[in-house]
Motif scaffolding. Sequence first.
Motif, PDB file in Angstrom:
ATOM      1  N   GLY A 159      22.435  37.121  40.366  1.00 15.22           N
ATOM      2  CA  GLY A 159      22.103  38.292  41.181  1.00 15.22           C
ATOM      3  C   GLY A 159      22.316  38.038  42.660  1.00 15.22           C
ATOM      4  O   GLY A 159      22.827  38.897  43.373  1.00 15.22           O
ATOM      5  N   VAL A 160      21.938  36.854  43.133  1.00 15.67           N
ATOM      6  CA  VAL A 160      22.129  36.514  44.544  1.00 15.67           C
ATOM      7  C   VAL A 160      23.607  36.462  44.885  1.00 15.67           C
ATOM      8  O   VAL A 160      24.038  36.971  45.938  1.00 15.67           O
ATOM      9  N   VAL A 161      24.410  35.892  44.013  1.00 19.65           N
ATOM     10  CA  VAL A 161      25.853  35.795  44.265  1.00 19.65           C
ATOM     11  C   VAL A 161      26.485  37.186  44.284  1.00 19.65           C
ATOM     12  O   VAL A 161      27.306  37.499  45.158  1.00 19.65           O
ATOM     13  N   VAL A 162      26.108  38.036  43.339  1.00 15.91           N
ATOM     14  CA  VAL A 162      26.674  39.395  43.287  1.00 15.91           C
ATOM     15  C   VAL A 162      26.247  40.191  44.520  1.00 15.91           C
ATOM     16  O   VAL A 162      27.079  40.862  45.145  1.00 15.91           O
ATOM     17  N   MET A 163      24.976  40.106  44.905  1.00 20.24           N
ATOM     18  CA  MET A 163      24.525  40.841  46.093  1.00 20.24           C
ATOM     19  C   MET A 163      25.200  40.316  47.354  1.00 20.24           C
ATOM     20  O   MET A 163      25.537  41.092  48.250  1.00 20.24           O
TER      21      MET A 163
ATOM     22  N   ALA B 159      16.418  20.591  35.018  1.00 25.69           N
ATOM     23  CA  ALA B 159      17.662  19.928  35.388  1.00 25.69           C
ATOM     24  C   ALA B 159      18.809  20.921  35.485  1.00 25.69           C
ATOM     25  O   ALA B 159      19.787  20.676  36.164  1.00 25.69           O
ATOM     26  N   SER B 160      18.704  22.042  34.751  1.00 30.31           N
ATOM     27  CA  SER B 160      19.785  23.029  34.823  1.00 30.31           C
ATOM     28  C   SER B 160      19.835  23.671  36.198  1.00 30.31           C
ATOM     29  O   SER B 160      20.884  24.095  36.647  1.00 30.31           O
ATOM     30  N   GLY B 161      18.702  23.777  36.877  1.00 33.81           N
ATOM     31  CA  GLY B 161      18.671  24.198  38.263  1.00 33.81           C
ATOM     32  C   GLY B 161      18.736  25.696  38.471  1.00 33.81           C
ATOM     33  O   GLY B 161      18.850  26.502  37.544  1.00 33.81           O
ATOM     34  N   PHE B 162      18.676  26.027  39.729  1.00 42.66           N
ATOM     35  CA  PHE B 162      18.657  27.433  40.137  1.00 42.66           C
ATOM     36  C   PHE B 162      19.989  28.125  39.879  1.00 42.66           C
ATOM     37  O   PHE B 162      20.028  29.293  39.505  1.00 42.66           O
ATOM     38  N   TRP B 163      21.097  27.443  40.088  1.00 39.88           N
ATOM     39  CA  TRP B 163      22.404  28.079  40.040  1.00 39.88           C
ATOM     40  C   TRP B 163      22.832  28.480  38.640  1.00 39.88           C
ATOM     41  O   TRP B 163      23.817  29.151  38.464  1.00 39.88           O
ATOM     42  N   ARG B 164      22.099  28.081  37.615  1.00 37.94           N
ATOM     43  CA  ARG B 164      22.410  28.514  36.253  1.00 37.94           C
ATOM     44  C   ARG B 164      21.468  29.618  35.785  1.00 37.94           C
ATOM     45  O   ARG B 164      21.548  30.056  34.646  1.00 37.94           O
ATOM     46  N   SER B 165      20.593  30.077  36.649  1.00 38.70           N
ATOM     47  CA  SER B 165      19.647  31.119  36.266  1.00 38.70           C
ATOM     48  C   SER B 165      20.226  32.505  36.525  1.00 38.70           C
ATOM     49  O   SER B 165      21.233  32.661  37.212  1.00 38.70           O
TER      50      SER B 165
END
Length: 93
Positions: free
Chosen positions: A27-31, A16-22
């Motif tokens: 790393g995807v956001v920083v890249m 339920a926490s999902g991908f965006w809390r991993s």
Amino acid sequence: MKFPATKTSPVESTSASGFWRSRYAIGVVVMGAVASYFLLTEHLAHTLGALPYLLLAACPLMHLFMHHGHGGHKHPPGHGAAPTAPAKPGEPP
């Protein structure tokens, strides 16, 4: 990190926490931010160099597409006919 007590299983609460809390999402956001920065800095000069030409090209394109919106240059019958004199008061039209 403690999760609140719920009636769901531990597997459901972690999914339920999902991908965006991993950590992968971070790393995807920083890249993505780094790639956006370099894309902007490297291509800004020739993008701004084309801006005057884009503005000049926008004028005829807007004229072309905006005439389409009100029916172009088609006029109703009698639109170009000579105007008639207004009727004098007391005369039938």
